[in-house]
Design a protein around this motif. Structure first.
Motif, PDB file in Angstrom:
ATOM      1  N   ALA A  53       0.884  -1.223  -0.033  1.00 57.94           N
ATOM      2  CA  ALA A  53      -0.081  -0.021  -0.042  1.00 57.94           C
ATOM      3  C   ALA A  53       0.865   1.342   0.079  1.00 57.94           C
ATOM      4  O   ALA A  53       0.530   2.147  -0.754  1.00 57.94           O
ATOM      5  N   PHE A  54       2.098   1.196   0.665  1.00 60.31           N
ATOM      6  CA  PHE A  54       2.806   2.215   0.905  1.00 60.31           C
ATOM      7  C   PHE A  54       3.554   2.670  -0.679  1.00 60.31           C
ATOM      8  O   PHE A  54       3.307   3.833  -1.085  1.00 60.31           O
ATOM      9  N   TYR A  56       2.133   1.805  -3.669  1.00 63.08           N
ATOM     10  CA  TYR A  56       1.123   2.142  -4.812  1.00 63.08           C
ATOM     11  C   TYR A  56       0.895   3.668  -4.531  1.00 63.08           C
ATOM     12  O   TYR A  56       0.902   4.435  -5.576  1.00 63.08           O
ATOM     13  N   VAL A  57       0.722   4.104  -3.414  1.00 66.15           N
ATOM     14  CA  VAL A  57       0.454   5.672  -3.208  1.00 66.15           C
ATOM     15  C   VAL A  57       1.589   6.367  -3.670  1.00 66.15           C
ATOM     16  O   VAL A  57       1.486   7.448  -4.147  1.00 66.15           O
ATOM     17  N   GLY A  88      -0.019   8.676   9.520  1.00 66.00           N
ATOM     18  CA  GLY A  88      -0.018   7.294   9.359  1.00 66.00           C
ATOM     19  C   GLY A  88       0.801   6.277  10.218  1.00 66.00           C
ATOM     20  O   GLY A  88       0.309   5.332  10.697  1.00 66.00           O
ATOM     21  N   VAL A 102      -3.763  -0.894   6.750  1.00 64.46           N
ATOM     22  CA  VAL A 102      -3.487  -0.376   5.402  1.00 64.46           C
ATOM     23  C   VAL A 102      -3.885   0.771   4.996  1.00 64.46           C
ATOM     24  O   VAL A 102      -3.009   1.639   4.451  1.00 64.46           O
ATOM     25  N   GLY A 103      -4.781   1.442   5.721  1.00 66.49           N
ATOM     26  CA  GLY A 103      -5.081   2.763   5.559  1.00 66.49           C
ATOM     27  C   GLY A 103      -3.828   3.628   6.100  1.00 66.49           C
ATOM     28  O   GLY A 103      -3.584   4.689   5.596  1.00 66.49           O
ATOM     29  N   ARG A 105      -0.797   2.734   5.938  1.00 63.79           N
ATOM     30  CA  ARG A 105       0.439   2.596   5.184  1.00 63.79           C
ATOM     31  C   ARG A 105       0.139   3.458   4.130  1.00 63.79           C
ATOM     32  O   ARG A 105       0.918   3.874   3.597  1.00 63.79           O
ATOM     33  N   VAL A 106      -1.067   3.582   3.672  1.00 64.40           N
ATOM     34  CA  VAL A 106      -1.545   4.652   2.647  1.00 64.40           C
ATOM     35  C   VAL A 106      -1.139   5.880   2.989  1.00 64.40           C
ATOM     36  O   VAL A 106      -0.533   6.720   2.321  1.00 64.40           O
ATOM     37  N   GLY A 109       2.795   6.250   2.836  1.00 69.03           N
ATOM     38  CA  GLY A 109       3.271   6.427   1.451  1.00 69.03           C
ATOM     39  C   GLY A 109       2.910   7.875   0.883  1.00 69.03           C
ATOM     40  O   GLY A 109       3.819   8.322   0.225  1.00 69.03           O
ATOM     41  N   LEU A 110       1.883   8.494   1.255  1.00 69.85           N
ATOM     42  CA  LEU A 110       1.602   9.897   0.744  1.00 69.85           C
ATOM     43  C   LEU A 110       2.529  10.815   1.512  1.00 69.85           C
ATOM     44  O   LEU A 110       3.129  11.746   0.943  1.00 69.85           O
TER      45      LEU A 110
END
Length: 410
Positions: A53-54, A56-57, A88, A102-103, A105-106, A109-110
């Motif tokens: 997830a990290f 992808y974003v 995060g 997962v949220g 890690r999103v 990543g952002l």
């Protein structure tokens, strides 16, 4: 209230720590994988989704990031995004379910998406083009230290505090760093080098047509997609479960072996770069790295729980040494493109690089879960994954033979 730094080396040091933090977060799931599997009740597919997830974003944000940096400046862009990263880290620390984790890690990543391009932008404004190349290699080396912190040192911190409190402490440091950065860093020095205006929209569109029409751009993009994707899948996640669940090592033993991988990566990178510059060849050095990664992965499929720790350390160090040639791909594409397209070409390559990480981190987990179900963390599952990755590396090596050196442009 602010305390602006007027010394450019102070700006350089502070921004480099941001990239170190980014490298830490992306690699941190490897050595705490056992705790995550236990506390969040994860299977292999779940664990791969959590880690990927990290990436992808991070990859998606690269598309508008350049425009945002130019419009609002690196100080504001990095500070705002970093606050998402702090949130995060805290949410991840106390997540009780996969979806919440997962949220988190999103958000991470952002929050970390600007922590390489932002420092690069500051370098152009504070130092000018003459020093850019040498300083970027230093930033990469400092950032790679984040992967070292995410190995044995993180294991020791988790054993002392538990993984939840460990990440809470890291989030507090992250918040403090963000505050200091916003108060102390300015986008430009009081008096000094000012960057030139970038090309307009028509020039950018024309440049993209040239870039996308280049065979070498697509070959190098596929190469970095597979090379960094496979390297990141092992380094940032699957090395931990492989060594702990597949081989049966303790967390500290696994952390030490991952430490060997990261140290080898850091030390070998400048040596490969120096060799490439001395020979004035990019393609050959890159091919050595691609073939080395594939050979190491094939050798790992032959190991068992009876293999010595020393041999595992040597194999993972070899993987790090081979993987450290990847940065030369950026130089390769830069030299294959006209000067005014160098930045666009490297940004395009970076997009493939990060999507490759997301694909292989997630894809290997889905493969192992689908093929082996409840035995997804078995040695057989990892051997199949490593074998497929080795095949990818060998295929990419063959494809890379069709690229050209910069001299062919003359």
């Amino acid at each position: 209230m602010s305390f602006p730094i007027t010394n450019r080396w102070g700006v350089f040091a502070l921004t480099s720590v941001f990239f170190l933090l980014s490298q830490f977060y992306r690699a941190s799931t490897a050595v705490i994988s056992s705790e995550l599997i236990r506390d969040l009740e994860l299977n292999a597919s779940d664990l791969s989704l959590l880690s990927s997830a990290f990436f992808y974003v991070f990859a998606l944000v690269q598309i508008p990031l350049g425009l945002t940096l130019d419009r609002f400046g690196p100080r504001l862009t990095m500070s705002v995004l970093s606050l998402f990263g702090v949130a995060g880290a805290l949410i991840f620390a106390w997540a009780e379910t996969l979806s919440v984790a997962v949220g988190a890690r999103v958000l991470l990543g952002l929050g970390m998406a600007c922590n390489l391009m932002g420092p690069f932008k500051l370098l152009t404004l504070w130092f000018g083009p003459a020093q850019f190349a040498s300083l970027t290699t230093v930033i990469f080396s400092i950032g790679a230290a984040g992967s070292i912190v995410a190995s044995s040192p993180l294991v020791a911190l988790v054993q002392w505090l538990g993984w939840r409190w460990a990440f809470s402490l890291i989030a507090a440091f992250h918040a403090l760093l963000t505050g200091v950065f916003y108060l102390c860093v300015r986008d430009r020095p009081p008096h000094g080098y000012q960057s030139q205006a970038g090309p307009g929209l028509p020039e950018l569109v024309h440049g993209l047509r040239i870039l996308f029409g280049s065979r070498d751009y697509w070959i190098i993009s596929v190469g970095t997609f597979c090379r960094y994707g496979i390297f990141a899948a092992i380094q940032t996640l699957w090395a931990g479960p492989y060594l702990m669940q597949g081989i049966g090592l303790s967390p500290m033993q696994a952390g030490n072996i991952i430490l060997a991988l990261n140290l080898a990566f850091i030390l070998a990178g400048p040596l490969w770069g120096g060799l490439s510059d001395r020979l004035q060849r990019r393609k050959g050095v890159i091919l050595i790295g691609l073939l080395g990664m594939g050979s190491t992965l094939l050798t790992l499929t032959l190991q068992t729980g009876q293999t010595s720790l020393a041999l595992f350390a040597v194999l993972f160090a070899a993987f790090g040494i081979s993987g450290s040639t990847g940065g030369i791909m950026y130089t390769h594409i830069k030299e294959r493109m006209p000067v005014h397209l160098a930045g666009t070409a490297m940004t395009g390559i970076n997009l493939f690089t990060m999507f490759g990480a997301a694909f292989f981190v997630h894809g290997l987990g889905v493969l192992m879960h689908t093929r082996f179900a409840e035995k997804a963390f078995s040695l057989s599952a990892f051997n199949l994954s490593f074998l497929l990755c080795a095949g990818c590396m060998l295929a990419v090596s063959g494809l890379y033979l069709f690229t050209r050196e910069r001299e062919d442009l003359r």
